[in-house]
Design a protein around this motif. Structure first.
Motif, mmCIF file in Angstrom:
data_model
loop_
_atom_site.group_PDB
_atom_site.id
_atom_site.type_symbol
_atom_site.label_atom_id
_atom_site.label_comp_id
_atom_site.label_asym_id
_atom_site.label_seq_id
_atom_site.Cartn_x
_atom_site.Cartn_y
_atom_site.Cartn_z
ATOM 1 N N ASP A 51 0.817 -1.227 0.000
ATOM 2 C CA ASP A 51 0.000 0.000 0.000
ATOM 3 C C ASP A 51 0.843 1.265 0.000
ATOM 4 O O ASP A 51 0.330 2.368 -0.189
ATOM 5 C CB ASP A 51 -0.913 -0.005 1.231
ATOM 6 N N GLY A 52 2.126 1.109 0.283
ATOM 7 C CA GLY A 52 3.021 2.261 0.300
ATOM 8 C C GLY A 52 4.458 1.784 0.412
ATOM 9 O O GLY A 52 4.700 0.617 0.743
ATOM 10 N N PHE A 53 5.386 2.702 0.112
ATOM 11 C CA PHE A 53 6.800 2.307 0.095
ATOM 12 C C PHE A 53 7.653 3.321 0.849
ATOM 13 O O PHE A 53 7.463 4.530 0.703
ATOM 14 C CB PHE A 53 7.315 2.227 -1.343
ATOM 15 N N ILE A 54 8.587 2.781 1.627
ATOM 16 C CA ILE A 54 9.644 3.620 2.180
ATOM 17 C C ILE A 54 10.944 3.056 1.615
ATOM 18 O O ILE A 54 11.206 1.856 1.716
ATOM 19 C CB ILE A 54 9.630 3.621 3.719
ATOM 20 N N VAL A 55 11.692 3.914 0.937
ATOM 21 C CA VAL A 55 12.936 3.505 0.293
ATOM 22 C C VAL A 55 14.052 4.303 0.950
ATOM 23 O O VAL A 55 13.942 5.525 1.103
ATOM 24 C CB VAL A 55 12.875 3.788 -1.233
ATOM 25 N N ALA A 56 15.112 3.613 1.378
ATOM 26 C CA ALA A 56 16.188 4.316 2.084
ATOM 27 C C ALA A 56 17.543 3.806 1.636
ATOM 28 O O ALA A 56 17.712 2.626 1.333
ATOM 29 C CB ALA A 56 16.033 4.118 3.593
ATOM 30 N N GLY A 57 18.507 4.739 1.601
ATOM 31 C CA GLY A 57 19.878 4.361 1.239
ATOM 32 C C GLY A 57 20.840 5.355 1.848
ATOM 33 O O GLY A 57 20.424 6.307 2.523
ATOM 34 N N SER A 58 22.128 5.134 1.612
ATOM 35 C CA SER A 58 23.115 6.073 2.165
ATOM 36 C C SER A 58 24.111 6.461 1.080
ATOM 37 O O SER A 58 24.234 5.774 0.060
ATOM 38 C CB SER A 58 23.850 5.436 3.337
ATOM 39 N N LEU A 59 24.809 7.567 1.338
ATOM 40 C CA LEU A 59 25.771 8.079 0.356
ATOM 41 C C LEU A 59 27.177 7.565 0.621
ATOM 42 O O LEU A 59 27.656 7.589 1.755
ATOM 43 C CB LEU A 59 25.800 9.608 0.403
ATOM 44 N N HIS A 60 27.818 7.086 -0.452
ATOM 45 C CA HIS A 60 29.246 6.764 -0.428
ATOM 46 C C HIS A 60 29.811 7.338 -1.712
ATOM 47 O O HIS A 60 29.326 7.009 -2.799
ATOM 48 C CB HIS A 60 29.470 5.251 -0.334
ATOM 49 N N GLN A 61 30.789 8.234 -1.556
ATOM 50 C CA GLN A 61 31.305 8.980 -2.722
ATOM 51 C C GLN A 61 30.134 9.580 -3.516
ATOM 52 O O GLN A 61 30.065 9.442 -4.742
ATOM 53 C CB GLN A 61 32.179 8.095 -3.614
ATOM 54 N N THR A 62 29.239 10.195 -2.780
ATOM 55 C CA THR A 62 28.070 10.929 -3.300
ATOM 56 C C THR A 62 27.028 10.058 -4.025
ATOM 57 O O THR A 62 26.084 10.582 -4.600
ATOM 58 C CB THR A 62 28.458 12.122 -4.223
ATOM 59 N N GLN A 63 27.204 8.742 -3.998
ATOM 60 C CA GLN A 63 26.254 7.839 -4.684
ATOM 61 C C GLN A 63 25.517 6.972 -3.674
ATOM 62 O O GLN A 63 26.106 6.582 -2.659
ATOM 63 C CB GLN A 63 27.014 6.883 -5.618
ATOM 64 N N HIS A 64 24.276 6.634 -4.008
ATOM 65 C CA HIS A 64 23.557 5.639 -3.203
ATOM 66 C C HIS A 64 23.964 4.235 -3.672
ATOM 67 O O HIS A 64 24.540 4.080 -4.739
ATOM 68 C CB HIS A 64 22.042 5.831 -3.349
ATOM 69 N N GLN A 65 23.629 3.226 -2.881
ATOM 70 C CA GLN A 65 24.018 1.845 -3.194
ATOM 71 C C GLN A 65 23.511 1.440 -4.580
ATOM 72 O O GLN A 65 22.368 1.714 -4.937
ATOM 73 C CB GLN A 65 23.436 0.876 -2.149
ATOM 74 N N ILE A 66 24.366 0.747 -5.310
ATOM 75 C CA ILE A 66 24.017 0.314 -6.668
ATOM 76 C C ILE A 66 22.829 -0.668 -6.636
ATOM 77 O O ILE A 66 21.957 -0.636 -7.512
ATOM 78 C CB ILE A 66 25.262 -0.266 -7.412
ATOM 79 N N ALA A 67 22.765 -1.527 -5.605
ATOM 80 C CA ALA A 67 21.646 -2.487 -5.505
ATOM 81 C C ALA A 67 20.323 -1.726 -5.317
ATOM 82 O O ALA A 67 19.290 -2.113 -5.868
ATOM 83 C CB ALA A 67 21.873 -3.443 -4.340
ATOM 84 N N LEU A 68 20.376 -0.636 -4.566
ATOM 85 C CA LEU A 68 19.170 0.179 -4.346
ATOM 86 C C LEU A 68 18.762 0.850 -5.663
ATOM 87 O O LEU A 68 17.586 0.851 -6.039
ATOM 88 C CB LEU A 68 19.446 1.237 -3.272
ATOM 89 N N GLU A 69 19.772 1.383 -6.343
ATOM 90 C CA GLU A 69 19.509 2.063 -7.617
ATOM 91 C C GLU A 69 18.867 1.089 -8.620
ATOM 92 O O GLU A 69 17.894 1.428 -9.286
ATOM 93 C CB GLU A 69 20.836 2.593 -8.155
ATOM 94 N N ARG A 70 19.411 -0.122 -8.667
ATOM 95 C CA ARG A 70 18.865 -1.116 -9.616
ATOM 96 C C ARG A 70 17.440 -1.503 -9.242
ATOM 97 O O ARG A 70 16.566 -1.608 -10.098
ATOM 98 C CB ARG A 70 19.748 -2.371 -9.625
#
Ligand SMILES: Cc1cc2nc3c(=O)[nH]c(=O)nc-3n(C[C@H](O)[C@H](O)[C@H](O)COP(=O)(O)O)c2cc1C
Length: 190
Positions: A51-70
């Motif tokens: 019914d809804g989504f919470i998506v969270a990640g963190s920055l490393h060298q200004t990028q979020h995790q590649i797995a999250l991005e995919r």
């Protein structure tokens, strides 16, 4: 009962801790919450039942995790079909001045552009400096970067900058505004 998917990316584990707390708060509000480390996400995972989504990640060298991005790129259409909250945890976000907040927001905008996903709401969240979880190289690098910015360089301990009260109000407000009436659990109604 509304079911919320909390999908996250984490490198040293702080975003996982953030998401576990969010799941507890949602349960207290009467929602059902499911945690997903996007590293373990199946390619064809079905998101239509949430019914809804919470998506969270963190920055490393200004990028979020590649797995999250995919994960987000792959599921952008399903994520856009329901209310969603994106949380980006970083050290930049622990700087409360406009310049740091703008920098943290720029990384969020870049993530949204790359993944072609527009969350309903998005916030930078102050992260953590977890020296105990870094190898010697990462520790030396982080101490160097942090020293340049006048931060905490005593690597014999960890530092958590997340404002838990502020985060809780962001999550509760999102739930109340976008996920409909807050449902009280059986124990809360007795
Ligand atoms: C190697 C490394 C690189 C980082 N790069 C950035 C960065 O570019 N910008 C930033 O604001 N924070 C940066 N951070 C801080 C992390 O975003 C912060 O520690 C975050 O809370 C980590 O969350 P996680 O444990 O879920 O990965 C970096 C941390 C490490 C260890």
């Amino acid at each position: 009962m509304s079911t919320i998917l909390i999908a996250y990316g984490t490198t040293e584990g702080h975003t996982r801790s953030i998401c576990e707390r969010i799941a507890e708060w949602l349960h207290e509000l009467g929602y059902s919450a499911e945690l997903l480390d996007t590293q373990d996400a199946e390619e064809n995972m079905a998101l239509a039942g949430f019914d809804g989504f919470i998506v969270a990640g963190s920055l490393h060298q200004t990028q979020h995790q590649i797995a999250l991005e995919r994960f987000v790129s792959r599921n952008a259409a399903d994520l856009a079909a329901r209310p969603s909250l994106f949380l980006s945890s970083s050290l930049t976000a622990s700087g409360k001045d406009d310049e740091h907040q703008a920098e943290a927001r720029k990384c969020i905008e870049e993530f949204c552009k790359v993944t072609k996903w527009q969350p309903t709401e998005a916030f930078p969240i102050a992260g953590a400096l977890l020296y105990s979880r870094y190898d010697w190289l990462k520790k030396a690098m982080m101490r160097f970067i942090v020293a340049r910015n006048g931060g905490d360089t005593d690597d014999s301990r960890d530092y958590v900058y997340t404002d838990w009260d502020e985060l809780r109000s962001i999550v509760e407000r999102f739930a109340q505004v976008h996920l409909g009436t807050v449902q009280l659990s059986a124990s809360q109604t007795q």
